[in-house]
Write a protein that holds these residues in place. Structure first.
Motif, mmCIF file in Angstrom:
data_model
loop_
_atom_site.group_PDB
_atom_site.id
_atom_site.type_symbol
_atom_site.label_atom_id
_atom_site.label_comp_id
_atom_site.label_asym_id
_atom_site.label_seq_id
_atom_site.Cartn_x
_atom_site.Cartn_y
_atom_site.Cartn_z
ATOM 1 N N PRO A 28 36.114 22.545 -11.986
ATOM 2 C CA PRO A 28 36.115 21.077 -11.846
ATOM 3 C C PRO A 28 35.840 20.361 -13.164
ATOM 4 O O PRO A 28 36.420 19.313 -13.448
ATOM 5 C CB PRO A 28 34.995 20.823 -10.829
ATOM 6 N N LEU A 29 34.955 20.933 -13.981
ATOM 7 C CA LEU A 29 34.670 20.340 -15.286
ATOM 8 C C LEU A 29 35.888 20.469 -16.199
ATOM 9 O O LEU A 29 36.203 19.544 -16.965
ATOM 10 C CB LEU A 29 33.459 21.022 -15.922
ATOM 11 N N THR A 30 36.550 21.625 -16.125
ATOM 12 C CA THR A 30 37.745 21.824 -16.946
ATOM 13 C C THR A 30 38.834 20.819 -16.560
ATOM 14 O O THR A 30 39.502 20.236 -17.421
ATOM 15 C CB THR A 30 38.276 23.258 -16.770
ATOM 16 N N TYR A 31 38.991 20.608 -15.266
ATOM 17 C CA TYR A 31 40.004 19.652 -14.799
ATOM 18 C C TYR A 31 39.641 18.236 -15.240
ATOM 19 O O TYR A 31 40.513 17.469 -15.671
ATOM 20 C CB TYR A 31 40.110 19.714 -13.281
ATOM 21 N N LYS A 32 38.382 17.888 -15.130
ATOM 22 C CA LYS A 32 37.950 16.551 -15.541
ATOM 23 C C LYS A 32 38.192 16.339 -17.026
ATOM 24 O O LYS A 32 38.611 15.251 -17.462
ATOM 25 C CB LYS A 32 36.476 16.359 -15.214
ATOM 26 N N SER A 33 37.942 17.364 -17.826
ATOM 27 C CA SER A 33 38.183 17.270 -19.265
ATOM 28 C C SER A 33 39.673 17.082 -19.542
ATOM 29 O O SER A 33 40.063 16.272 -20.398
ATOM 30 C CB SER A 33 37.665 18.531 -19.967
ATOM 31 N N TYR A 34 40.527 17.837 -18.819
ATOM 32 C CA TYR A 34 41.973 17.703 -19.007
ATOM 33 C C TYR A 34 42.434 16.307 -18.604
ATOM 34 O O TYR A 34 43.259 15.679 -19.288
ATOM 35 C CB TYR A 34 42.703 18.752 -18.176
ATOM 36 N N LEU A 35 41.913 15.786 -17.486
ATOM 37 C CA LEU A 35 42.319 14.464 -17.006
ATOM 38 C C LEU A 35 41.930 13.381 -17.999
ATOM 39 O O LEU A 35 42.691 12.435 -18.248
ATOM 40 C CB LEU A 35 41.665 14.200 -15.645
#
Length: 617
Positions: free
Chosen positions: A390-397
């Protein structure tokens, strides 16, 4: 043979017999000869007896001088200055401890279940290179028990603990009923060795003005692992104070020394993966510790310790100590309830918490069902990546939002091309981000949250006893470096070999860094210098740095980067840039409230504008 020849031989034989008979001495002559021989023999015997008496007299004088010299040097322990060295072995199912009569000390320690990297029996220390014993004043003479001969109070040479604990006593006689006993006790299934010192009848002889007696321990630690440099970087002196606070020497310092004036509970001469710990049942009063590097190829470092033992000098007094000789395996060390597990370098604060409660438990759980530690690291990496996805996705977004705003940021950059308008440009960019609801730090915060996990892995793998001598693919020991090519020379900061796991890790890091920088574009939030640093410098630096590090660590970072590449492609497939831009335009229609940070930027811009106008006048 003809007749004349036979007659000639017979005549010669008769002539010889006759000559011998006619020339033999008379009875008187034989008696005179015997008397002369007896006289010569008596003179020779008298001379031999005289020489023997002279030699015995000289020997007595020499023995007397030696005895007087021993008394002068060793005082009441002079009789123990010489003796016959004997060796006694105490062992259980885990270790073999050899004691020597000279010094009554531990001569060597072998851990039965482990081998060195070269396949030899794993011996922590051995031989006369090691010193251990008491040091005190006795009858105004400086006594060092390491130089004296103890008498084993047993006739057995090997004593084994199979079902119950066993003990052996090494006694240092001091005349009459006075003595010092070293009592060693070992029990089955334990890396702990009991060590009690008992004094009897010496209260009038041992000086005790300070209330303590010194114990000297000096040891040269043998090389045990594959990479000498890496082993040396994790070999150090560690200790725990009586209060429970733990400290250790900087293992990367070439030489170091400390004077500790507080009460100490234990001191550890720590290898990379094994420990030799001396523990006080009560405490040590103070200590002087010293560490020195050794570059002979056989040893790693030399450690020295002077430990002050509380000593009241009573008629009969005992001091209780223990030794731990065993692996730096977290669960094993923790089982002794003495704080030994602190020697495993898992990091501090949240880093240690992650390793202690997450990584070690996951590792131990997986190792019950999987024998390959390469597969265990793979599953551990996948597990961690799922947890932080979830943190990785938030960073990508967040990066995607910054990317779709790039045309508008470019317009702002074109509007304020001058250097003196840098503050206005920054203010305008921040106003844009605020208007559309984008946090420029949104991509950094998830990365910062993941950073403790990266550091935890960095601390865990080189110190993980579980990885010691575990092979995977081309790596023969995941706790040390892997090598696919040995160079005939050494490259500064790199070494004399090529680690394939490190090389692959550096390539994967370059790919992930380039993907991230391409994702961000040339937004104002990312300076060109930072882009170069992340894309090129970091992979090169880690390539040089990790070449001599644990292959397991490089393998973990390689897997982590590969999974990140896969996640990035997956996110790109499901994240629609047009939908993000439409959402941002919707956010721009909402009323905006200025933040304190934005207000400060505006105030700074106004002040800068006023100063420029004043200078223009």
């Amino acid at each position: 043979m003809d007749r004349n020849t036979v007659i000639g031989l017979v005549l010669i034989f008769l002539i010889m017999i006759g000559f011998g008979y006619l020339t033999q001495p008379s009875k008187e002559e034989r008696e005179a000869y015997q008397r002369k021989a007896d006289s010569i023999a008596r003179v020779q015997e008298e001379e031999r007896q005289k020489r023997l008496a002279e030699e015995q007299a000289k020997a007595l004088l020499s023995d007397s001088a030696k005895k007087q010299e021993a008394i002068t040097q060793f005082g009441l322990f002079s009789d123990a200055a010489s003796g016959t060295n004997k060796f006694i072995t105490l062992e259980n199912d885990l270790m073999r401890v050899t004691l020597t009569a000279k010094g009554g000390r531990i001569y060597s320690v072998e851990l039965k279940k482990y081998k060195t990297y070269s396949g030899e029996p794993l011996v922590l220390f051995t031989g006369d290179e090691n010193t251990f014993g008491l040091q005190f004043w006795g009858d105004n003479v400086a006594v060092k028990t390491n130089d004296l001969f103890f008498t084993p109070q047993t006739t057995d040479s090997i004593i084994t603990a199979t079902t119950d604990s066993v003990s052996v006593t090494m006694r240092l006689a001091a005349g009459g009923d006075a003595y010092i006993d070293y009592i060693y006790t070992i029990k089955p299934g334990s890396y702990m060795l009991g060590f009690d010192i008992k004094f009897n009848g010496l209260e009038k002889n041992i000086g005790n003005r300070l209330g303590y007696i010194d114990l000297i321990w000096d040891s040269k630690l043998l090389r045990l692992e594959k990479g000498l440099e890496n082993e040396r970087n994790y070999t150090t002196i560690a200790y725990q104070f009586f209060t429970g606070d733990y400290e250790e020497f900087n293992s990367r310092s070439k030489d170091d020394s400390k004077e500790l004036n507080n009460k100490i509970k234990w001191v550890d001469f720590k290898h990379q993966f094994f420990s030799s710990i001396i523990v006080a049942n009560d405490h040590f009063v103070n200590a002087d510790l010293k560490a020195v590097n050794i570059d002979d190829g056989k040893h790693v470092k030399q450690f020295s310790a002077r430990l002050a033992l509380p000593f009241q000098n009573k008629e009969s007094e005992s001091i209780g100590l223990k030794f731990f000789f065993g692996p730096n395996h977290y669960k094993t060390l923790k089982s002794y309830n003495s704080g030994f597990e602190k020697v495993v370098p898992l990091g501090r604060n949240i880093i240690r918490w992650i390793n202690k409660y997450v990584v070690i438990n996951v590792f131990n759980f997986l190792s019950r069902y999987i024998s390959s530690y390469g597969l265990i690291i793979l599953l551990l990496t996948i597990f961690i990546k799922i947890i932080i996805s979830p943190l990785t996705y938030k960073s990508y977004l967040s990066s995607a939002k910054m990317r779709v705003l790039k045309p508008q940021v470019d317009e702002i950059n074109a509007k304020y091309p001058k250097q003196e308008d840098a503050l206005k440009k920054q203010q305008a960019v921040m106003a844009l981000y605020k208007k559309v609801g984008v946090n420029p730090m949104g991509g950094c915060i998830p990365v910062l949250i993941q950073f403790p996990i990266l550091i935890a892995m960095f601390r865990f793998f080189p110190a993980s006893f579980e990885l010691r001598q575990q092979s995977f693919l081309w790596a023969d020991d995941l706790s040390s470096y892997d090598s696919i090519l040995h160079l005939p020379f050494s490259i500064p900061w790199y070494g004399d070999h090529v680690s394939l796991f490190t090389l692959l890790m550096a390539v994967s890091l370059f790919i992930t860094s380039k993907m991230n920088t391409d994702q961000m574009g040339d937004t104002n939030a990312q300076m060109p210098g930072m882009k170069f640093m992340m894309t090129w410098m970091m992979p090169i630096m880690l390539l040089l740095w990790f070449n001599n590090y644990s292959a397991g660590l490089s393998y973990y970072y390689l897997l982590s980067n590969v999974i990140t590449i896969g996640q990035t492609y997956l996110f790109r497939r499901f994240v629609d840039d047009k939908a993000i831009l439409a959402k941002l335009h919707e956010n721009a229609k909402k009323p905006v409230t200025k933040s304190k940070w934005q207000q400060r930027l505006e105030d700074m811009a106004k002040q800068q504008e006023q100063l420029r106008k004043k200078k223009g006048k």
